[in-house]
Design a protein around this motif. Structure first.
Motif, PDB file in Angstrom:
ATOM      1  N   LYS A   1      -2.871 -19.743  -6.210  1.00  0.00           N
ATOM      2  CA  LYS A   1      -1.965 -20.372  -7.166  1.00  0.00           C
ATOM      3  C   LYS A   1      -0.546 -19.817  -7.042  1.00  0.00           C
ATOM      4  O   LYS A   1       0.313 -20.079  -7.886  1.00  0.00           O
ATOM      5  CB  LYS A   1      -2.486 -20.164  -8.590  1.00  0.00           C
ATOM      6  N   ARG A   2      -0.307 -19.032  -6.003  1.00  0.00           N
ATOM      7  CA  ARG A   2       1.007 -18.447  -5.713  1.00  0.00           C
ATOM      8  C   ARG A   2       1.498 -17.515  -6.835  1.00  0.00           C
ATOM      9  O   ARG A   2       2.684 -17.458  -7.156  1.00  0.00           O
ATOM     10  CB  ARG A   2       2.041 -19.544  -5.445  1.00  0.00           C
ATOM     11  N   LEU A   3       0.547 -16.794  -7.402  1.00  0.00           N
ATOM     12  CA  LEU A   3       0.879 -15.827  -8.449  1.00  0.00           C
ATOM     13  C   LEU A   3       0.765 -14.392  -7.940  1.00  0.00           C
ATOM     14  O   LEU A   3       0.836 -13.446  -8.718  1.00  0.00           O
ATOM     15  CB  LEU A   3      -0.043 -16.030  -9.659  1.00  0.00           C
ATOM     16  N   PHE A   4       0.600 -14.249  -6.624  1.00  0.00           N
ATOM     17  CA  PHE A   4       0.625 -12.924  -6.004  1.00  0.00           C
ATOM     18  C   PHE A   4       1.166 -13.069  -4.590  1.00  0.00           C
ATOM     19  O   PHE A   4       0.708 -13.912  -3.823  1.00  0.00           O
ATOM     20  CB  PHE A   4      -0.765 -12.285  -5.960  1.00  0.00           C
ATOM     21  N   ASN A   5       2.164 -12.232  -4.262  1.00  0.00           N
ATOM     22  CA  ASN A   5       2.808 -12.248  -2.948  1.00  0.00           C
ATOM     23  C   ASN A   5       2.459 -10.951  -2.218  1.00  0.00           C
ATOM     24  O   ASN A   5       3.025  -9.898  -2.512  1.00  0.00           O
ATOM     25  CB  ASN A   5       4.331 -12.360  -3.128  1.00  0.00           C
ATOM     26  N   PRO A   6       1.505 -10.990  -1.267  1.00  0.00           N
ATOM     27  CA  PRO A   6       1.065  -9.758  -0.599  1.00  0.00           C
ATOM     28  C   PRO A   6       2.198  -9.021   0.111  1.00  0.00           C
ATOM     29  O   PRO A   6       2.211  -7.776   0.134  1.00  0.00           O
ATOM     30  CB  PRO A   6       0.009 -10.247   0.408  1.00  0.00           C
ATOM     31  N   ARG A   7       3.123  -9.748   0.701  1.00  0.00           N
ATOM     32  CA  ARG A   7       4.210  -9.097   1.422  1.00  0.00           C
ATOM     33  C   ARG A   7       5.093  -8.294   0.462  1.00  0.00           C
ATOM     34  O   ARG A   7       5.483  -7.166   0.759  1.00  0.00           O
ATOM     35  CB  ARG A   7       5.046 -10.134   2.168  1.00  0.00           C
ATOM     36  N   TYR A   8       5.380  -8.868  -0.685  1.00  0.00           N
ATOM     37  CA  TYR A   8       6.232  -8.180  -1.659  1.00  0.00           C
ATOM     38  C   TYR A   8       5.554  -6.907  -2.175  1.00  0.00           C
ATOM     39  O   TYR A   8       6.218  -5.889  -2.385  1.00  0.00           O
ATOM     40  CB  TYR A   8       6.522  -9.129  -2.827  1.00  0.00           C
ATOM     41  N   TRP A   9       4.239  -6.956  -2.373  1.00  0.00           N
ATOM     42  CA  TRP A   9       3.497  -5.838  -2.953  1.00  0.00           C
ATOM     43  C   TRP A   9       2.790  -4.990  -1.897  1.00  0.00           C
ATOM     44  O   TRP A   9       1.876  -4.228  -2.228  1.00  0.00           O
ATOM     45  CB  TRP A   9       2.467  -6.370  -3.950  1.00  0.00           C
ATOM     46  N   ARG A  10       3.207  -5.079  -0.642  1.00  0.00           N
ATOM     47  CA  ARG A  10       2.469  -4.402   0.430  1.00  0.00           C
ATOM     48  C   ARG A  10       2.406  -2.887   0.242  1.00  0.00           C
ATOM     49  O   ARG A  10       1.400  -2.251   0.581  1.00  0.00           O
ATOM     50  CB  ARG A  10       3.069  -4.749   1.795  1.00  0.00           C
ATOM     51  N   ARG A  11       3.466  -2.282  -0.275  1.00  0.00           N
ATOM     52  CA  ARG A  11       3.443  -0.829  -0.500  1.00  0.00           C
ATOM     53  C   ARG A  11       2.439  -0.467  -1.577  1.00  0.00           C
ATOM     54  O   ARG A  11       1.722   0.531  -1.464  1.00  0.00           O
ATOM     55  CB  ARG A  11       4.841  -0.332  -0.863  1.00  0.00           C
ATOM     56  N   SER A  12       2.389  -1.268  -2.622  1.00  0.00           N
ATOM     57  CA  SER A  12       1.399  -1.036  -3.678  1.00  0.00           C
ATOM     58  C   SER A  12      -0.017  -1.137  -3.122  1.00  0.00           C
ATOM     59  O   SER A  12      -0.893  -0.330  -3.469  1.00  0.00           O
ATOM     60  CB  SER A  12       1.574  -2.054  -4.809  1.00  0.00           C
ATOM     61  N   LEU A  13      -0.253  -2.121  -2.259  1.00  0.00           N
ATOM     62  CA  LEU A  13      -1.578  -2.311  -1.679  1.00  0.00           C
ATOM     63  C   LEU A  13      -2.000  -1.089  -0.866  1.00  0.00           C
ATOM     64  O   LEU A  13      -3.127  -0.582  -1.001  1.00  0.00           O
ATOM     65  CB  LEU A  13      -1.585  -3.559  -0.790  1.00  0.00           C
ATOM     66  N   ILE A  14      -1.100  -0.596  -0.026  1.00  0.00           N
ATOM     67  CA  ILE A  14      -1.422   0.540   0.845  1.00  0.00           C
ATOM     68  C   ILE A  14      -1.673   1.800   0.030  1.00  0.00           C
ATOM     69  O   ILE A  14      -2.681   2.505   0.226  1.00  0.00           O
ATOM     70  CB  ILE A  14      -0.285   0.767   1.863  1.00  0.00           C
ATOM     71  N   TYR A  15      -0.796   2.087  -0.901  1.00  0.00           N
ATOM     72  CA  TYR A  15      -0.918   3.335  -1.659  1.00  0.00           C
ATOM     73  C   TYR A  15      -2.058   3.276  -2.675  1.00  0.00           C
ATOM     74  O   TYR A  15      -2.649   4.319  -3.005  1.00  0.00           O
ATOM     75  CB  TYR A  15       0.414   3.678  -2.326  1.00  0.00           C
ATOM     76  N   THR A  16      -2.397   2.096  -3.161  1.00  0.00           N
ATOM     77  CA  THR A  16      -3.569   1.963  -4.019  1.00  0.00           C
ATOM     78  C   THR A  16      -4.834   2.293  -3.242  1.00  0.00           C
ATOM     79  O   THR A  16      -5.734   2.983  -3.746  1.00  0.00           O
ATOM     80  CB  THR A  16      -3.658   0.533  -4.587  1.00  0.00           C
ATOM     81  N   ALA A  17      -4.923   1.805  -2.010  1.00  0.00           N
ATOM     82  CA  ALA A  17      -6.084   2.093  -1.165  1.00  0.00           C
ATOM     83  C   ALA A  17      -6.211   3.591  -0.902  1.00  0.00           C
ATOM     84  O   ALA A  17      -7.298   4.175  -1.014  1.00  0.00           O
ATOM     85  CB  ALA A  17      -5.970   1.330   0.153  1.00  0.00           C
ATOM     86  N   VAL A  18      -5.103   4.228  -0.564  1.00  0.00           N
ATOM     87  CA  VAL A  18      -5.115   5.675  -0.292  1.00  0.00           C
ATOM     88  C   VAL A  18      -5.533   6.443  -1.547  1.00  0.00           C
ATOM     89  O   VAL A  18      -6.378   7.343  -1.498  1.00  0.00           O
ATOM     90  CB  VAL A  18      -3.727   6.139   0.196  1.00  0.00           C
ATOM     91  N   GLY A  19      -4.945   6.092  -2.689  1.00  0.00           N
ATOM     92  CA  GLY A  19      -5.268   6.772  -3.930  1.00  0.00           C
ATOM     93  C   GLY A  19      -6.728   6.620  -4.311  1.00  0.00           C
ATOM     94  O   GLY A  19      -7.369   7.582  -4.760  1.00  0.00           O
ATOM     95  N   ALA A  20      -7.287   5.418  -4.131  1.00  0.00           N
ATOM     96  CA  ALA A  20      -8.692   5.182  -4.478  1.00  0.00           C
ATOM     97  C   ALA A  20      -9.628   6.002  -3.607  1.00  0.00           C
ATOM     98  O   ALA A  20     -10.618   6.570  -4.098  1.00  0.00           O
ATOM     99  CB  ALA A  20      -9.008   3.697  -4.349  1.00  0.00           C
ATOM    100  N   LEU A  21      -9.339   6.077  -2.315  1.00  0.00           N
ATOM    101  CA  LEU A  21     -10.173   6.878  -1.417  1.00  0.00           C
ATOM    102  C   LEU A  21     -10.142   8.350  -1.801  1.00  0.00           C
ATOM    103  O   LEU A  21     -11.185   9.014  -1.891  1.00  0.00           O
ATOM    104  CB  LEU A  21      -9.702   6.702   0.031  1.00  0.00           C
ATOM    105  N   ILE A  22      -8.958   8.863  -2.049  1.00  0.00           N
ATOM    106  CA  ILE A  22      -8.821  10.272  -2.425  1.00  0.00           C
ATOM    107  C   ILE A  22      -9.543  10.537  -3.744  1.00  0.00           C
ATOM    108  O   ILE A  22     -10.296  11.516  -3.877  1.00  0.00           O
ATOM    109  CB  ILE A  22      -7.335  10.668  -2.542  1.00  0.00           C
ATOM    110  N   GLY A  23      -9.339   9.660  -4.728  1.00  0.00           N
ATOM    111  CA  GLY A  23      -9.962   9.842  -6.027  1.00  0.00           C
ATOM    112  C   GLY A  23     -11.475   9.868  -5.951  1.00  0.00           C
ATOM    113  O   GLY A  23     -12.126  10.708  -6.590  1.00  0.00           O
ATOM    114  N   THR A  24     -12.069   8.963  -5.171  1.00  0.00           N
ATOM    115  CA  THR A  24     -13.521   8.906  -5.058  1.00  0.00           C
ATOM    116  C   THR A  24     -14.075  10.134  -4.353  1.00  0.00           C
ATOM    117  O   THR A  24     -15.117  10.677  -4.744  1.00  0.00           O
ATOM    118  CB  THR A  24     -13.947   7.636  -4.295  1.00  0.00           C
TER     119      THR A  24
END
Length: 261
Positions: free
Chosen positions: A72-95
């Motif tokens: 529905k064009r309510l999320f732009n992966p390119r714009y939020w790419r830094r959030s995506l990468i750092y969220t993944a890193v944070g989740a791995l470390i946290g677990t």
């Protein structure tokens, strides 16, 4: 195994019904884990297996919701790419470090933080649904995305309750975007943190795949309907649901943390 933990099909039906409800609510406002985790504990799974199995089921639901918002064009992966990468890193470390951390203080502070999130949303001026502009990219925004992703990804890997609420409130405060765009960001980042946390739980052997997949399919259906409801009815629908959910989360966490103090 599942057959040992679920002696009747009735309990499996109840867990799937809970999962459907959790998926619907989670796609709109977050907080689905506050339904599925207690339900899995009731089924007799040990706590570490509950967390891993819940991540598997939650990944199905958050994936469905995130794809719906993206289409529905309510999320732009390119714009939020830094959030995506750092969220993944944070989740791995946290677990990976969850067993090394004392969560007593966190459990007592969480209800207060989530209540503040509800109060902020209640009194904050919400951007209109037709305003879909994202703030211009700059170095400050890039660092905000990194810090937000790493912090909330880590939190979701360590604990999880209220992660979606924190994503929604922090995104509204930091980027001044409306509730539809905020929901798209929150659901997508939940999918990323769920998915990468799940990888760690799988490596540790803390997942019941049969139960996780069964609940995950029901979560998918609930998430599909919930995301479409949010998109169709907009902020007038999302806002009261969100506030109700975060208050319920806060009250449950407060009872859980302080009743045994």
């Amino acid at each position: 195994m599942l057959t040992d933990l679920l002696p009747t099909s009735d309990l499996l039906f109840i867990l799937c019904a809970v999962a459907f409800t959790a998926g619907y609510i989670d796609a709109i406002a977050g907080g689905g884990g506050l339904l599925t985790v207690p339900a899995l504990l009731t089924a007799g799974l040990p706590p570490h297996l509950v967390l891993g199995t819940n991540k598997l089921a939650a990944t199905f639901g958050s994936f469905t919701a995130s794809v719906t918002y993206y289409r529905k064009r309510l999320f732009n992966p390119r714009y939020w790419r830094r959030s995506l990468i750092y969220t993944a890193v944070g989740a791995l470390i946290g677990t990976l470090v969850v067993d090394q951390l004392s969560t007593d203080l966190l459990e007592k502070l969480l209800p207060l933080l989530i209540l503040l999130a509800a109060i902020y949303t209640l009194f904050n001026r919400i951007q209109p649904d037709d305003r879909l502009q994202l703030p211009p990219e700059n170095s400050k925004l890039h660092w905000q995305q990194r810090l937000q992703g790493l912090t909330l990804g880590f939190y979701d890997g360590v604990a999880g309750p209220g992660a979606g609420a924190f994503w929604m409130v922090s995104s509204m405060a930091m980027y001044k975007i409306n509730l539809l765009l905020t929901s798209g960001v929150a659901r997508t980042m939940n999918f990323i943190s769920n998915g990468f946390s799940l990888v760690a739980f799988m490596a540790l052997g803390h997942v019941d795949y049969v139960l996780g997949i069964a609940m995950g399919l029901c979560l998918m259906l609930g998430a599909f309907l919930g995301a479409h409801s949010a998109i169709r009815f907009g902020s007038k629908f999302i806002r009261p649901v969100f506030i109700s959910v975060v208050i319920a989360i806060a009250l449950r966490l407060a009872w859980q943390a302080w009743s045994t103090a």
